[in-house]
Design a protein around this motif. Structure first.
Motif: not given
Ligand code: NI
Length: 137
Positions: A16-25, A86-100
């Protein structure tokens, strides 16, 4: 001089994932990422193709024993990402947008770290049947 040959091992994982840029609205995230910005996440059935290139070993006739690649994929990729958020359970994508694209680069780095330097490596990742990324290109 022996010939260079590519060997390929395929694998699948679901995540599972969510694509999100925290700097954007919220509005901009929804506009750019569409359904992939859904706050409650969504899943993909990823298909991974790991291509290892090298010279045929004169004694074995192999470029590399495919079991080595199979085990690296299992230990480094499947155990880390399969059935995870991927966003919540992995170190790799905690601060990296999990795009393909980012997932392919992360997978490359994880496998590269376990693969003998004499081999070249190429990653192909299907996020859907029609959306595919490759790294390096
Ligand atoms: Ni998505």
């Amino acid at each position: 001089m022996s010939k260079k040959v590519a060997v390929i091992r395929k694998a699948n994982f679901n995540a599972a994932h969510q694509l999100w840029n925290p700097d954007w609205s919220k509005e901009k995230n929804k506009a750019v990422f569409g359904l992939c910005a859904n706050e409650n996440y969504h899943g993909h059935n990823y298909t991974l193709e790991v291509k290892v290139m090298g010279e045929i070993d004169a004694e074995t006739g192999y470029v590399i024993d495919l079991k080595i690649i199979k085990d690296i994929i299992k230990n480094e990729i499947e155990e880390r990402f399969d059935h995870r958020n991927l966003n919540l359970d992995t170190e790799e994508f905690k601060h990296l947008n999990p795009t393909a694209e980012n997932i392919a680069v992360v997978i490359y780095d994880l496998i590269r770290a376990k693969l003998d330097a004499k081999y070249d490596l190429h990653i192909k990742l299907w996020e859907t049947e029609k959306n595919i990324v490759e790294y390096p290109c």
